[in-house]
Design a protein around this motif. Structure first.
Motif, PDB file in Angstrom:
ATOM      1  N   LYS A  93      71.624  89.626  -1.335  1.00  0.00           N
ATOM      2  CA  LYS A  93      72.902  88.825  -1.444  1.00  0.00           C
ATOM      3  C   LYS A  93      73.880  90.222  -2.064  1.00  0.00           C
ATOM      4  N   ASP A 128      74.629  85.234   1.568  1.00  0.00           N
ATOM      5  CA  ASP A 128      73.475  85.345   0.838  1.00  0.00           C
ATOM      6  C   ASP A 128      72.219  85.962   1.692  1.00  0.00           C
ATOM      7  N   LYS A 129      71.272  86.358   1.048  1.00  0.00           N
ATOM      8  CA  LYS A 129      69.974  86.844   1.735  1.00  0.00           C
ATOM      9  C   LYS A 129      69.736  86.341   2.942  1.00  0.00           C
TER      10      LYS A 129
END
Length: 107
Positions: free
Chosen positions: A13, A58-59
């Motif tokens: 993130k 986000d990741k």
């Protein structure tokens, strides 16, 4: 530096840091090269728009970034040469942005 358009997947993130004059956002992504090797891209964003777009991600999210890039060459612990890319992002494009259709005025 060179102008670049880079697409890849976020490794974590993105996070915002406090700078001397203003905040900035840091992110890292992995992008595939023309030989299907992956290249790590270290990203920094200063513009409010680019920061907001990155912070909403986000990741694992896919992202395309444009900006000034500097290629880097370094040696890992095994003595192998590796490549990476540093990118100062000024524009961020996500799947969400691509699905936004421009509004047209009725005649």
């Amino acid at each position: 530096m060179i102008e670049a358009l880079v697409s890849g997947k976020l490794l974590a993130k993105p996070n915002q840091k406090a700078g001397k004059n203003s905040p900035f956002v840091l992110a890292r992504l992995t992008a595939s090269s023309h030989t299907d090797d992956s290249i790590t891209v270290s990203v920094i964003a200063f513009s409010d728009e680019a920061q907001a777009s990155l912070l909403a991600m986000d990741k694992g999210d896919q992202v395309t970034l444009s900006g000034k890039a500097s290629p880097k060459l370094w040696t890992n612990q095994k003595g192998e040469q590796q490549t990476s890319l540093d990118l100062v992002a000024n524009k961020v494009l996500t799947v969400h942005h691509a699905s936004d259709k421009p509004k047209t005025e009725a005649a």
